[in-house]
Write a protein that holds these residues in place. Structure first.
Motif, PDB file in Angstrom:
ATOM      1  N   SER A   7      -0.192  -5.193 -11.435  1.00  0.00           N
ATOM      2  CA  SER A   7      -0.616  -3.807 -11.519  1.00  0.00           C
ATOM      3  C   SER A   7      -1.640  -3.538 -10.424  1.00  0.00           C
ATOM      4  O   SER A   7      -2.184  -4.464  -9.829  1.00  0.00           O
ATOM      5  CB  SER A   7      -1.207  -3.481 -12.895  1.00  0.00           C
ATOM      6  N   GLY A   8      -1.892  -2.276 -10.170  1.00  0.00           N
ATOM      7  CA  GLY A   8      -2.902  -1.881  -9.204  1.00  0.00           C
ATOM      8  C   GLY A   8      -2.368  -1.419  -7.870  1.00  0.00           C
ATOM      9  O   GLY A   8      -3.147  -0.992  -7.011  1.00  0.00           O
ATOM     10  N   GLY A   9      -1.068  -1.487  -7.670  1.00  0.00           N
ATOM     11  CA  GLY A   9      -0.497  -1.031  -6.419  1.00  0.00           C
ATOM     12  C   GLY A   9      -0.543   0.478  -6.291  1.00  0.00           C
ATOM     13  O   GLY A   9      -0.738   1.199  -7.265  1.00  0.00           O
ATOM     14  N   GLY A  10      -0.359   0.941  -5.064  1.00  0.00           N
ATOM     15  CA  GLY A  10      -0.377   2.370  -4.819  1.00  0.00           C
ATOM     16  C   GLY A  10      -0.691   2.683  -3.375  1.00  0.00           C
ATOM     17  O   GLY A  10      -0.437   1.875  -2.484  1.00  0.00           O
ATOM     18  N   LEU A  11      -1.247   3.861  -3.164  1.00  0.00           N
ATOM     19  CA  LEU A  11      -1.555   4.358  -1.827  1.00  0.00           C
ATOM     20  C   LEU A  11      -3.028   4.168  -1.515  1.00  0.00           C
ATOM     21  O   LEU A  11      -3.890   4.497  -2.341  1.00  0.00           O
ATOM     22  CB  LEU A  11      -1.192   5.835  -1.721  1.00  0.00           C
ATOM     23  N   ALA A  90       0.695  -2.980   4.368  1.00  0.00           N
ATOM     24  CA  ALA A  90       1.666  -2.315   3.506  1.00  0.00           C
ATOM     25  C   ALA A  90       2.827  -3.252   3.207  1.00  0.00           C
ATOM     26  O   ALA A  90       3.434  -3.820   4.114  1.00  0.00           O
ATOM     27  CB  ALA A  90       2.170  -1.036   4.157  1.00  0.00           C
ATOM     28  N   ALA A  91       3.132  -3.412   1.934  1.00  0.00           N
ATOM     29  CA  ALA A  91       4.173  -4.341   1.514  1.00  0.00           C
ATOM     30  C   ALA A  91       4.312  -4.267   0.002  1.00  0.00           C
ATOM     31  O   ALA A  91       3.502  -3.630  -0.676  1.00  0.00           O
ATOM     32  CB  ALA A  91       3.827  -5.773   1.927  1.00  0.00           C
ATOM     33  N   VAL A  92       5.326  -4.935  -0.510  1.00  0.00           N
ATOM     34  CA  VAL A  92       5.399  -5.192  -1.936  1.00  0.00           C
ATOM     35  C   VAL A  92       4.699  -6.517  -2.186  1.00  0.00           C
ATOM     36  O   VAL A  92       5.018  -7.525  -1.553  1.00  0.00           O
ATOM     37  CB  VAL A  92       6.852  -5.247  -2.442  1.00  0.00           C
ATOM     38  N   TYR A  93       3.735  -6.507  -3.079  1.00  0.00           N
ATOM     39  CA  TYR A  93       2.957  -7.700  -3.382  1.00  0.00           C
ATOM     40  C   TYR A  93       3.449  -8.322  -4.676  1.00  0.00           C
ATOM     41  O   TYR A  93       3.650  -7.630  -5.680  1.00  0.00           O
ATOM     42  CB  TYR A  93       1.473  -7.351  -3.493  1.00  0.00           C
ATOM     43  N   GLY A 110       6.670  -7.354  -8.759  1.00  0.00           N
ATOM     44  CA  GLY A 110       6.110  -6.831  -7.528  1.00  0.00           C
ATOM     45  C   GLY A 110       5.490  -5.460  -7.712  1.00  0.00           C
ATOM     46  O   GLY A 110       5.932  -4.672  -8.545  1.00  0.00           O
ATOM     47  N   THR A 111       4.467  -5.188  -6.921  1.00  0.00           N
ATOM     48  CA  THR A 111       3.828  -3.882  -6.926  1.00  0.00           C
ATOM     49  C   THR A 111       3.648  -3.432  -5.479  1.00  0.00           C
ATOM     50  O   THR A 111       3.157  -4.187  -4.645  1.00  0.00           O
ATOM     51  CB  THR A 111       2.480  -3.914  -7.682  1.00  0.00           C
ATOM     52  N   PRO A 112       4.097  -2.229  -5.143  1.00  0.00           N
ATOM     53  CA  PRO A 112       4.057  -1.796  -3.743  1.00  0.00           C
ATOM     54  C   PRO A 112       2.689  -1.257  -3.332  1.00  0.00           C
ATOM     55  O   PRO A 112       2.014  -0.562  -4.098  1.00  0.00           O
ATOM     56  CB  PRO A 112       5.119  -0.693  -3.689  1.00  0.00           C
ATOM     57  N   ILE A 113       2.321  -1.579  -2.097  1.00  0.00           N
ATOM     58  CA  ILE A 113       1.106  -1.068  -1.473  1.00  0.00           C
ATOM     59  C   ILE A 113       1.498  -0.272  -0.243  1.00  0.00           C
ATOM     60  O   ILE A 113       2.222  -0.767   0.621  1.00  0.00           O
ATOM     61  CB  ILE A 113       0.146  -2.208  -1.067  1.00  0.00           C
ATOM     62  N   THR A 114       1.015   0.950  -0.165  1.00  0.00           N
ATOM     63  CA  THR A 114       1.208   1.782   1.008  1.00  0.00           C
ATOM     64  C   THR A 114      -0.143   2.092   1.617  1.00  0.00           C
ATOM     65  O   THR A 114      -1.077   2.442   0.895  1.00  0.00           O
ATOM     66  CB  THR A 114       1.930   3.095   0.642  1.00  0.00           C
ATOM     67  N   VAL A 115      -0.246   1.942   2.924  1.00  0.00           N
ATOM     68  CA  VAL A 115      -1.486   2.243   3.641  1.00  0.00           C
ATOM     69  C   VAL A 115      -1.166   3.316   4.669  1.00  0.00           C
ATOM     70  O   VAL A 115      -0.467   3.055   5.651  1.00  0.00           O
ATOM     71  CB  VAL A 115      -2.081   1.004   4.315  1.00  0.00           C
TER      72      VAL A 115
END
Length: 117
Positions: A7-11, A90-93, A110-115
């Motif tokens: 959890s915690g992924g996002g923009l 930026a990636a899926v973690y 996996g949780t996605p991160i967008t920067v």
């Protein structure tokens, strides 16, 4: 059955911070090592950070000094604090672990991160 939930992924904005959490369905002391991997779009999956049963940590050169892996045995969680984020982060973690007998490997969804600005 062991389950890992990230959890915690996002923009995040460039230069910003995010903290990821991986919750295990069993005590984390059943695992020899817990890892965070990431897979950028159209690129290979790479190991970002690890923490052993003994508490030793390892980081990829690309994130050293910016990311911190930690664990909370009481809550059966492993966290990844990320600072000074760049678009290259930026990636899926993915959360990953191997049990003490090294017979089984487990992955989270996996949780996605967008920067992006």
């Amino acid at each position: 059955q062991v389950q890992l939930v990230e959890s915690g992924g996002g923009l995040a904005q460039p230069g910003g911070s995010l903290t990821l959490s991986c919750a295990a369905s069993v005590t984390i002391y059943r695992f020899s090592v817990m890892n965070w991997y990431r897979q950028p779009p159209k690129k290979q999956r790479e190991l970002v950070a690890s923490i052993t049963l003994e508490g030793a940590t390892t980081y990829a050169d690309s994130v050293k000094g910016r990311f911190t892996i930690s664990r909370n045995g009481a809550e059966d969680t492993v966290n990844l604090q990320m600072h000074s984020l760049t678009p290259e982060d930026a990636a899926v973690y993915f959360c990953n672990t191997i049990d003490l007998l090294k017979r089984n490997e487990y992955w989270g969804e996996g949780t996605p991160i967008t920067v992006s600005s």
